[in-house]
Design an enzyme around this catalytic site. Structure first.
Site, mmCIF file in Angstrom:
data_model
loop_
_atom_site.group_PDB
_atom_site.id
_atom_site.type_symbol
_atom_site.label_atom_id
_atom_site.label_comp_id
_atom_site.label_asym_id
_atom_site.label_seq_id
_atom_site.Cartn_x
_atom_site.Cartn_y
_atom_site.Cartn_z
ATOM 1 N N SER A 99 0.760 -1.230 -0.086
ATOM 2 C CA SER A 99 0.054 -0.020 -0.136
ATOM 3 C C SER A 99 1.115 1.201 -0.059
ATOM 4 O O SER A 99 2.028 1.216 0.562
ATOM 5 C CB SER A 99 -0.846 0.195 1.236
ATOM 6 N N TYR A 127 -2.562 -0.226 9.951
ATOM 7 C CA TYR A 127 -2.669 -0.790 8.429
ATOM 8 C C TYR A 127 -1.389 -0.656 7.730
ATOM 9 O O TYR A 127 -0.797 -1.678 7.258
ATOM 10 C CB TYR A 127 -3.877 -0.072 7.945
#
Length: 345
Positions: free
Chosen positions: A138, A163
């Protein structure tokens, strides 16, 4: 380049985790359209509307070469069984607990899916060797980086959300397994993926929902238009083409660790407010009437970063491709689909 990146080997078996998810669905569909055998795994969790996940799967059902297994990648036995049964040649791990803000509320889900689950995928690739493991990282790994555009060689040890930490840990784990067991692996740092059949937890989707609910949209930039948030919005078709080309281009085994990481982003960051105005215009066109969102400005949320901006030089060099869809074209496809799917016309 001698390799034809658009021609995949349809004699191979492709295992796609997160196949009912946004990127997983579109990638599975593209592979199936080319006659490839696709095995899809998804746990169909309720992080967002499960009906949308079922709707995606319904669109994959007609393909003879599609097999679907409802399973969680954090279930090691289930994953081992899938590898033993289907013997995949290429694995694309897109299953993950997504969302930056949700990781503050529910950290357990991220450790189970993104750390334990990914470990299970690596172990399965170790014991049932594959030609290539492609996995989702990501853009959030860049965290508090101030330098833009973000390059794959940048320092990424300042994640500002759990995350992001789990995605960075995926890259480290994959590197180690590549080094120890010679598993060719490629990590993909996605930059704000959007499009039709997308994730309802993403801002653009939420803005459309709020409009039809007659509610204002919340914009987390303090109303500071000079210091607006910038995002590298990347259309789903560009993401899928990038993955498709990279799948048949694994890192060379001769390297110390056959592991690479690539940005997949639009290399053209847009101000959040410009994106919102474009969404209003596209929705207006889809509905045939003027759409203006009622806006409420709030402070930036913990875990959010002010800008995401991808350098795509490495990607271009490796596969001769960079994302190119404009937000006008991409958002029009989204709003057309949204209005039809939710019967808003």
């Amino acid at each position: 380049m001698t390799q034809d990146f658009n021609q995949l080997d349809n004699k191979k078996t492709y295992l796609i985790t997160g196949a009912a998810g946004f990127v997983g669905f579109f990638l599975s569909k593209k592979l199936l359209e080319q006659g490839c055998k696709v095995v899809g795994i998804d746990n169909l969790n309720n992080y967002y509307d499960v009906n949308l996940k079922h709707a995606r799967l319904e669109l994959l059902k007609p393909y003879d070469k599609f097999a679907f297994i409802k399973a969680d990648i954090s279930d090691k036995e289930a994953i081992t069984n899938v590898f033993e049964t289907y013997k995949p040649n290429i694995v694309v791990n897109l299953a993950a607990q997504a969302g930056v803000r949700y990781s503050i509320e529910n950290p357990d889900a991220y450790i189970q899916s993104n750390v334990v689950g990914f470990y299970n995928i690596l172990e399965a690739c170790r014991h049932h060797p594959v030609e290539h493991l492609v996995y989702a990282s990501s853009s959030s790994v860049y965290g508090a980086n101030k330098k833009v555009p973000f390059e794959e060689t940048d320092f990424v040890d300042t994640p500002v959300s759990l995350y992001a930490s789990t995605k960075k840990s995926n890259e480290l784990m994959a590197y180690t397994y590549s080094h120890l067991y010679k598993i060719p692996a490629t990590g993909l740092r996605f930059f704000t993926v959007y499009g039709p059949l997308g994730r309802p937890d993403m801002a653009y989707f939420g803005f459309a929902n709020k409009y039809f609910e007659g509610k204002p949209i919340n914009i987390f930039n303090n109303g500071d238009f000079n210091n607006d948030l910038y995002r590298d919005f990347t259309f789903i078709d560009d993401i899928v083409e990038g993955i498709e080309r990279l799948m048949s281009n694994p890192p060379a085994i001769g390297e110390m660790a056959p592991h690479k990481v690539f940005n997949i982003g639009n290399n053209s960051p847009e101000k959040l407010m410009v994106f919102i105005e474009t969404l209003e215009k596209c929705l207006s066109k889809s509905l045939g009437k003027e759409v203006l969102f009622e806006k409420v400005f709030e402070p930036i949320k913990p875990g959010d970063v002010p800008a995401t901006y991808a350098s795509t030089e490495l990607l271009e060099k490796a596969i001769g491709f960079k994302p190119k869809t404009s937000i006008e074209a991409g958002l029009q496809q989204f709003t057309n689909w949204y209005c039809e799917y939710y019967n808003k016309k």
